[in-house]
Design a protein around this motif. Structure first.
Motif, PDB file in Angstrom:
ATOM      1  N   HIS A  31      22.469 -96.033  15.795  1.00 45.08           N
ATOM      2  CA  HIS A  31      21.160 -95.801  15.194  1.00 45.08           C
ATOM      3  C   HIS A  31      20.095 -96.503  16.028  1.00 45.08           C
ATOM      4  O   HIS A  31      20.391 -97.199  17.001  1.00 45.08           O
ATOM      5  CB  HIS A  31      21.137 -96.311  13.752  1.00 45.08           C
ATOM      6  N   ALA A  32      18.845 -96.360  15.634  1.00 43.23           N
ATOM      7  CA  ALA A  32      17.733 -96.838  16.469  1.00 43.23           C
ATOM      8  C   ALA A  32      17.744 -98.345  16.671  1.00 43.23           C
ATOM      9  O   ALA A  32      17.207 -98.847  17.666  1.00 43.23           O
ATOM     10  CB  ALA A  32      16.410 -96.404  15.834  1.00 43.23           C
ATOM     11  N   ASP A  33      18.355 -99.091  15.742  1.00 42.87           N
ATOM     12  CA  ASP A  33      18.301-100.551  15.811  1.00 42.87           C
ATOM     13  C   ASP A  33      19.506-101.178  16.509  1.00 42.87           C
ATOM     14  O   ASP A  33      19.568-102.405  16.619  1.00 42.87           O
ATOM     15  CB  ASP A  33      18.220-101.135  14.387  1.00 42.87           C
ATOM     16  N   THR A  34      20.466-100.383  16.956  1.00 41.04           N
ATOM     17  CA  THR A  34      21.731-100.937  17.450  1.00 41.04           C
ATOM     18  C   THR A  34      21.523-101.967  18.553  1.00 41.04           C
ATOM     19  O   THR A  34      22.068-103.080  18.504  1.00 41.04           O
ATOM     20  CB  THR A  34      22.652 -99.810  17.969  1.00 41.04           C
ATOM     21  N   ILE A  35      20.746-101.624  19.566  1.00 36.83           N
ATOM     22  CA  ILE A  35      20.571-102.522  20.710  1.00 36.83           C
ATOM     23  C   ILE A  35      19.894-103.820  20.270  1.00 36.83           C
ATOM     24  O   ILE A  35      20.303-104.911  20.691  1.00 36.83           O
ATOM     25  CB  ILE A  35      19.752-101.822  21.823  1.00 36.83           C
ATOM     26  N   THR A  36      18.872-103.718  19.428  1.00 37.94           N
ATOM     27  CA  THR A  36      18.166-104.931  19.012  1.00 37.94           C
ATOM     28  C   THR A  36      19.061-105.836  18.159  1.00 37.94           C
ATOM     29  O   THR A  36      18.995-107.064  18.273  1.00 37.94           O
ATOM     30  CB  THR A  36      16.888-104.580  18.224  1.00 37.94           C
ATOM     31  N   LEU A  37      19.908-105.245  17.320  1.00 38.63           N
ATOM     32  CA  LEU A  37      20.791-106.061  16.481  1.00 38.63           C
ATOM     33  C   LEU A  37      21.845-106.775  17.332  1.00 38.63           C
ATOM     34  O   LEU A  37      22.151-107.958  17.108  1.00 38.63           O
ATOM     35  CB  LEU A  37      21.476-105.193  15.425  1.00 38.63           C
ATOM     36  N   LEU A  38      22.408-106.066  18.309  1.00 37.93           N
ATOM     37  CA  LEU A  38      23.390-106.690  19.190  1.00 37.93           C
ATOM     38  C   LEU A  38      22.742-107.779  20.047  1.00 37.93           C
ATOM     39  O   LEU A  38      23.335-108.844  20.275  1.00 37.93           O
ATOM     40  CB  LEU A  38      24.039-105.630  20.077  1.00 37.93           C
ATOM     41  N   ASP A  39      21.525-107.509  20.506  1.00 32.76           N
ATOM     42  CA  ASP A  39      20.811-108.504  21.320  1.00 32.76           C
ATOM     43  C   ASP A  39      20.503-109.750  20.504  1.00 32.76           C
ATOM     44  O   ASP A  39      20.642-110.884  20.987  1.00 32.76           O
ATOM     45  CB  ASP A  39      19.518-107.890  21.859  1.00 32.76           C
ATOM     46  N   TYR A  40      20.074-109.557  19.251  1.00 32.21           N
ATOM     47  CA  TYR A  40      19.804-110.676  18.353  1.00 32.21           C
ATOM     48  C   TYR A  40      21.053-111.553  18.230  1.00 32.21           C
ATOM     49  O   TYR A  40      20.998-112.787  18.369  1.00 32.21           O
ATOM     50  CB  TYR A  40      19.397-110.115  16.993  1.00 32.21           C
ATOM     51  N   SER A  41      22.191-110.902  17.979  1.00 35.51           N
ATOM     52  CA  SER A  41      23.440-111.640  17.809  1.00 35.51           C
ATOM     53  C   SER A  41      23.822-112.395  19.080  1.00 35.51           C
ATOM     54  O   SER A  41      24.257-113.557  19.031  1.00 35.51           O
ATOM     55  CB  SER A  41      24.562-110.659  17.415  1.00 35.51           C
ATOM     56  N   TRP A  42      23.647-111.730  20.224  1.00 36.69           N
ATOM     57  CA  TRP A  42      24.011-112.371  21.492  1.00 36.69           C
ATOM     58  C   TRP A  42      23.105-113.570  21.788  1.00 36.69           C
ATOM     59  O   TRP A  42      23.568-114.628  22.221  1.00 36.69           O
ATOM     60  CB  TRP A  42      23.941-111.354  22.636  1.00 36.69           C
ATOM     61  N   GLN A  43      21.802-113.408  21.532  1.00 37.94           N
ATOM     62  CA  GLN A  43      20.885-114.531  21.747  1.00 37.94           C
ATOM     63  C   GLN A  43      21.211-115.706  20.826  1.00 37.94           C
ATOM     64  O   GLN A  43      21.134-116.865  21.239  1.00 37.94           O
ATOM     65  CB  GLN A  43      19.434-114.077  21.538  1.00 37.94           C
ATOM     66  N   ILE A  44      21.572-115.395  19.586  1.00 31.95           N
ATOM     67  CA  ILE A  44      21.969-116.455  18.648  1.00 31.95           C
ATOM     68  C   ILE A  44      23.180-117.208  19.197  1.00 31.95           C
ATOM     69  O   ILE A  44      23.260-118.448  19.116  1.00 31.95           O
ATOM     70  CB  ILE A  44      22.300-115.852  17.265  1.00 31.95           C
ATOM     71  N   SER A  45      24.128-116.476  19.779  1.00 32.86           N
ATOM     72  CA  SER A  45      25.321-117.128  20.337  1.00 32.86           C
ATOM     73  C   SER A  45      24.976-118.022  21.524  1.00 32.86           C
ATOM     74  O   SER A  45      25.744-118.933  21.861  1.00 32.86           O
ATOM     75  CB  SER A  45      26.348-116.072  20.752  1.00 32.86           C
ATOM     76  N   GLN A  46      23.837-117.752  22.163  1.00 33.31           N
ATOM     77  CA  GLN A  46      23.385-118.581  23.282  1.00 33.31           C
ATOM     78  C   GLN A  46      22.468-119.714  22.825  1.00 33.31           C
ATOM     79  O   GLN A  46      21.898-120.438  23.649  1.00 33.31           O
ATOM     80  CB  GLN A  46      22.622-117.715  24.308  1.00 33.31           C
ATOM     81  N   GLY A  47      22.333-119.851  21.489  1.00 28.39           N
ATOM     82  CA  GLY A  47      21.478-120.911  20.957  1.00 28.39           C
ATOM     83  C   GLY A  47      20.001-120.589  20.990  1.00 28.39           C
ATOM     84  O   GLY A  47      19.160-121.494  20.940  1.00 28.39           O
ATOM     85  N   ILE A  48      19.648-119.294  21.070  1.00 32.31           N
ATOM     86  CA  ILE A  48      18.245-118.873  21.161  1.00 32.31           C
ATOM     87  C   ILE A  48      17.872-118.077  19.916  1.00 32.31           C
ATOM     88  O   ILE A  48      18.604-117.170  19.509  1.00 32.31           O
ATOM     89  CB  ILE A  48      18.019-117.986  22.414  1.00 32.31           C
ATOM     90  N   ASP A  54       9.628-110.692  23.285  1.00 32.66           N
ATOM     91  CA  ASP A  54      10.443-110.839  24.496  1.00 32.66           C
ATOM     92  C   ASP A  54      11.315-109.628  24.784  1.00 32.66           C
ATOM     93  O   ASP A  54      11.901-109.525  25.862  1.00 32.66           O
ATOM     94  CB  ASP A  54      11.328-112.089  24.385  1.00 32.66           C
ATOM     95  N   GLY A  55      11.454-108.729  23.801  1.00 35.94           N
ATOM     96  CA  GLY A  55      12.292-107.560  23.994  1.00 35.94           C
ATOM     97  C   GLY A  55      13.767-107.919  23.979  1.00 35.94           C
ATOM     98  O   GLY A  55      14.162-109.035  23.627  1.00 35.94           O
ATOM     99  N   THR A  56      14.609-106.954  24.373  1.00 35.04           N
ATOM    100  CA  THR A  56      16.049-107.183  24.407  1.00 35.04           C
ATOM    101  C   THR A  56      16.497-107.440  25.838  1.00 35.04           C
ATOM    102  O   THR A  56      15.917-106.904  26.791  1.00 35.04           O
ATOM    103  CB  THR A  56      16.809-105.974  23.833  1.00 35.04           C
ATOM    104  N   ASN A  57      17.546-108.252  25.958  1.00 33.88           N
ATOM    105  CA  ASN A  57      18.035-108.629  27.291  1.00 33.88           C
ATOM    106  C   ASN A  57      19.556-108.644  27.356  1.00 33.88           C
ATOM    107  O   ASN A  57      20.163-109.560  27.910  1.00 33.88           O
ATOM    108  CB  ASN A  57      17.493-110.025  27.666  1.00 33.88           C
ATOM    109  N   LEU A  58      20.181-107.633  26.777  1.00 32.83           N
ATOM    110  CA  LEU A  58      21.636-107.558  26.852  1.00 32.83           C
ATOM    111  C   LEU A  58      22.069-107.386  28.307  1.00 32.83           C
ATOM    112  O   LEU A  58      21.433-106.634  29.066  1.00 32.83           O
ATOM    113  CB  LEU A  58      22.156-106.381  26.021  1.00 32.83           C
TER     114      LEU A  58
END
Length: 485
Positions: A31-48, A54-58
């Motif tokens: 769905h339209a939010d998939t990339i942003t949700l995965l990016d959010y999770s990945w940034q959280i795992s990096q302590g951010i 800032d947009g997404t940076n997967l």
């Protein structure tokens, strides 16, 4: 275990295999939010903590977004899935494997929700009808928006777990009086629910209302009612304090950025990335979609395009409408006959109020540049399922067949939902055509069709077993009831 327990297990297994089928067959783009949700999770795992602008940076060669619009939401769901996303990304797994792996976290979360519903569904049974728990579980499990968030990447899967447990705890307090375990569970669910998504707020308001309503059930005199009121008020303040301590700083951060506790930026950004037009409050409130979602999981009102899918959704809508009318009719009859006790009245009022509050949430969300989506109605799914199920079961002779009916309607709606993504109408479903949407024997999710074929077979088998067991149980219980007359 008795036969009824086996029926519930079979319904849950049929639902879980259906969610797994969605997870594997749904196009990889999601769905339209998939990339942003995965990016959010990945940034959280990096302590951010993600920043909206800032947009997404997967770390994949995919089309990124210029803004991180998931940053509006609290981080709990993303913290839950972050161990999976960080493991897959850090160990060099492909984007396809990242998406599919994360989808199955949602499947697991929804499994927990269904287990709670299967065990405690009968607490929502207002009129003490047979098979209520089976019909309620089936309606809930195969409700298309719930199946969608269970098989894809959506924070609503975790939100609904907390909502279900909070409802069960508050009803337990209403029916049996104050107890420490229910209160502690409600406090935890409130703190975690608000830290998952702000739409938990509607459930918070209703559960607190139920707590205060209980004062008049278990207080024999006015002086005790006053003491009970102050005791309940203290409990409510502790619940609110817990929610504030856990998620207050996040919502205040939104307020500092945008002037709204709900958003990290003003709505004007939507005009830069979508073609949505501005909608005022009254045009949104009068839109048929807002109210249509109350009766059917997907709007299908075009009588000039009566495809199998539309007929299916409209059939679900007809059952829902009948359920609503029957529910209010039964309440009125019980009231006129003085058979409506306070607990029934409080629960029925809670269901109605929650539905209305969630509808108002949807209207306020869509006003301006917001979107319409059946997913936004999910915080009210327990109330909707309770109203429709209680209503339908008051109709003579229909109760024995409702679990089977909803199994068929629900499983077909999930299948047609997937086929629509491939542009294949159900009536012309062809496995070869299904495969041909990819250059190889892979679907748009990148999963080999051989695996999908095995899973589709598992879906058919589990749904069939569930249908057979449900039919055997309902007919058996009907015969037992006749023998006891």
């Amino acid at each position: 275990m008795d036969l009824k327990t086996f029926v519930k297990i079979s319904i849950i297994m049929a639902a879980i295999t259906s969610y797994s089928f969605i997870a594997l067959a749904y196009p990889l783009t999601g769905h339209a939010d998939t990339i942003t949700l995965l990016d959010y999770s990945w940034q959280i795992s990096q302590g951010i903590q993600p920043d909206f602008y800032d947009g997404t940076n997967l770390p994949y060669d995919i089309k990124q977004t210029d803004i991180q619009f998931a940053a509006h939401h609290p981080p709990l769901y993303y913290k839950v899935i972050s161990p999976i996303t960080s493991y897959l990304i850090d160990n060099g797994y492909t984007y396809r494997q990242l998406v599919l792996g994360t989808r199955f976290v949602n499947v697991a979360i929804s499994l927990l929700t269904l287990i709670f519903i299967a065990i405690y569904a009968d607490c929502f049974n207002l009129f003490k009808k047979r098979h209520f728990d089976l019909v309620f579980l089936t309606f809930f499990a195969f409700y298309l928006p719930f199946a969608k968030v269970s098989g894809l990447i959506f924070s609503e899967s975790l939100l609904l777990l907390f909502i279900a447990v909070a409802w069960i705890s508050s009803v337990n307090i209403l029916k049996f009086g104050y107890n420490h375990s229910s209160y502690a569970t409600l406090l935890i669910c409130t703190a975690l629910g608000m830290y998952t998504k702000v739409s938990y707020l509607s459930t918070l308001l209703i559960t607190l209302m139920i707590m205060f309503a209980g004062i008049f059930l278990y207080s024999s005199n006015n002086s005790f009612k006053i003491r009970q009121f102050f005791s309940t008020s203290s409990s409510v303040l502790l619940i609110l304090a817990a929610a504030f301590l856990v998620s207050g700083s996040f919502y205040y951060g939104n307020y500092e950025l945008s002037g709204s506790f709900l958003r990290a930026a003003e709505q004007s950004w939507i005009t830069q990335y979508t073609d949505r037009e501005y909608k005022d409050f009254f045009s949104v409130a009068s839109n048929s979609k807002i109210w249509g979602y109350l009766v059917m999981p997907k709007i299908a009102l075009n009588i000039h395009n009566l495809t199998f899918n539309n007929i299916l959704y409209m059939t679900i809508g007809i059952f829902s409408l009948i359920g609503y009318f029957a529910f209010f009719s039964a309440l009125y009859k019980n009231y006129c006959r003085n058979k409506l006790d306070y607990k029934q009245a409080i629960l029925a009022t809670s269901f109605i109020f929650l539905i209305l509050i969630v509808i108002m949430q949807m209207i306020f969300h869509a006003t301006g540049y917001g979107a319409y989506n059946a997913r936004y109605l999910l915080p009210a799914i327990i109330a909707i399922a309770a109203v429709i199920t209680n209503g339908l079961l008051t109709i003579p002779k229909i109760g024995n067949f409702l679990p089977v009916i909803y199994l068929l309607l629900g499983s077909f709606s999930i299948l047609t939902f997937l086929l629509e993504k491939y542009g294949i109408p159900f009536y012309s479903f062809d496995l070869i055509e299904f495969i041909s949407f990819s250059d190889t024997t892979e679907l748009l999710s990148g999963v080999p069709f051989s695996i999908l074929g095995d899973l589709l077979t598992a879906c058919i088998i589990t749904i069939t077993i569930s249908l057979i067991l449900t039919l055997i149980y309902t007919l058996q219980s009907k015969n037992n009831a006749l023998n006891n007359i």
